[in-house]
Design an enzyme around this catalytic site. Sequence first.
Site, PDB file in Angstrom:
ATOM      1  N   SER A   1     -10.482  10.444 -10.075  1.00 53.41           N
ATOM      2  CA  SER A   1      -9.047  10.225  -9.905  1.00 53.41           C
ATOM      3  C   SER A   1      -8.282  10.186 -11.219  1.00 53.41           C
ATOM      4  CB  SER A   1      -8.807   8.942  -9.115  1.00 53.41           C
ATOM      5  OG  SER A   1      -9.560   7.869  -9.621  1.00 53.41           O
TER       6      SER A   1
ATOM      7  N   HIS B   1      -9.459  12.821  -3.570  1.00 55.09           N
ATOM      8  CA  HIS B   1      -8.643  13.819  -4.270  1.00 55.09           C
ATOM      9  C   HIS B   1      -9.110  15.255  -4.037  1.00 55.09           C
ATOM     10  CE1 HIS B   1      -6.454  10.703  -6.448  1.00 55.09           C
ATOM     11  NE2 HIS B   1      -7.620  10.089  -6.538  1.00 55.09           N
TER      12      HIS B   1
ATOM     13  N   LYS C   1      -3.212  11.006   0.381  1.00 52.04           N
ATOM     14  CA  LYS C   1      -3.030  11.877  -0.781  1.00 52.04           C
ATOM     15  C   LYS C   1      -2.627  13.269  -0.287  1.00 52.04           C
ATOM     16  CE  LYS C   1      -5.239   8.636  -3.655  1.00 52.04           C
ATOM     17  NZ  LYS C   1      -6.429   7.821  -3.769  1.00 52.04           N
TER      18      LYS C   1
HETATM   19  C1  LIG Z   1      -6.794   6.446  -3.797  1.00 57.10           C
HETATM   20  C2  LIG Z   1      -8.263   6.318  -3.783  1.00 57.10           C
HETATM   21  C3  LIG Z   1      -8.910   5.428  -2.929  1.00 57.10           C
HETATM   22  C4  LIG Z   1      -8.146   4.428  -2.103  1.00 57.10           C
HETATM   23  O1  LIG Z   1      -7.516   5.018  -1.027  1.00 57.10           O
HETATM   24  P1  LIG Z   1      -6.253   4.267  -0.395  1.00 57.10           P
HETATM   25  O2  LIG Z   1      -6.097   4.905   0.940  1.00 57.10           O
HETATM   26  O3  LIG Z   1      -5.111   4.526  -1.305  1.00 57.10           O
HETATM   27  O4  LIG Z   1      -6.615   2.820  -0.295  1.00 57.10           O
HETATM   28  C5  LIG Z   1     -10.282   5.440  -2.889  1.00 57.10           C
HETATM   29  N1  LIG Z   1     -10.989   6.266  -3.677  1.00 57.10           N
HETATM   30  C6  LIG Z   1     -10.413   7.111  -4.540  1.00 57.10           C
HETATM   31  C7  LIG Z   1     -11.250   8.000  -5.391  1.00 57.10           C
HETATM   32  C8  LIG Z   1      -9.020   7.151  -4.624  1.00 57.10           C
HETATM   33  O5  LIG Z   1      -8.434   7.959  -5.500  1.00 57.10           O
END
Ligand SMILES: *Cc1c(COP(=O)(O)O)cnc(C)c1O
Length: 385
Positions: A177, A205, A236
Amino acid sequence: MAFDLTARLDERRARQRFRQPTLMDGPCGRTAVVDGREHLNFCANDYLGLAGDPEVVAAFRDAADRWGVGSGASHLVCGHQRPHQQLEEALAAHTGRERALLFSTGYMANIGAITALVGKGDALFQDRLNHASLLDAGLLSGARFRRFAHNDAAALAGQLARSDAGRKLVVTDGVFSMDGDQAPLAAYLDACEADDAWLMVDDAHGLGVLDGQGRGTAFAQGVNGRVPVYMGTLGKALGTAGAFVAGSNELIETLIQFARTYVYTTAMPAAVAAATLVSLDKARREPQRRAHLNALIQRFRRGAAELGYTLMDSDTPIQPILIGDDGAALALSRALAAHGVLVSAIRPPTVPEGQARLRVTLSAAHREADVDRLLGALEDNACRV
Ligand SMILES: *Cc1c(COP(=O)(O)O)cnc(C)c1O
């Protein structure tokens, strides 16, 4: 005295680590209104531009009319409504698995899945740069917890071979991320299969972005059928909110029984599930969004490299500019905001010490001219490292 909050906050300020939310006066999109002024937005994870897509918004509104706002209970009580079921089936099909299970957030999916799969007497192996939710899950699980060097399959294989734990679970981000690079899944799977370990991929991602149909990192690397535990998020590239774990029927039944963040929480609103059904369909069937996004990524990388900035080894929409010093990263972020361009400065502890960076994220919602404006703002800035 016992809780000297002031001193702790002051110390954080002094170290340039104080964090504050930016107040946004509008929807997530290519632009964002902040302090009454429109900025180009290069901070969001809305990689396909679906968060404000009119068809997705309409699906949300229609479903709210039909299903109300709150689900009213957890899935196992009476919160599991028809749109949740349909979305689980669509996500299972999209990711090539028998079944999928919804969670309210990605953070909760990771906590729930890992603590359901390993505990005392088991061993957990994680990339050092994995997302905070995965690291927290590891601590909570009670399993022996080892971290290996970033993307180092040989280090992982060595740790696996030395472990005599009952169950061994290896966990990695699919796309990292804060770095934007991909995990070497085939090499991890070779190591796991040689040692009876399972691999879990957090593809927050990668889902929607990688592979011709947006099926994520494991498909893009040609190893999807070998990954036992696949986790994806909906907030995302899919533009809504929530997350899921996909895998075998037995895996999903296990999570329904033992994942406490599934059992003891209210189901997401059905309207979120209904909107995600539409955004998932668009992510799959509108490859032009990925084609445009990839062209923007290339354009940005070429331009930023020409300006002398240090980029990271990433071919994804996450394109960090490595700065190093915390204060310098913050200053550059502020200077860009003064040019009407939003890019967040990422500092420790989110990234390792001395590796503060600007995290540029690109979206299919952006235009070529937007990327050029970002490059122009970077050029006008003296704060180069
Ligand atoms: C954003 C993210 C999460 C968390 O997801 P949310 O739905 O925002 O709680 C978990 N793992 C990774 C790699 C992320 O980038």
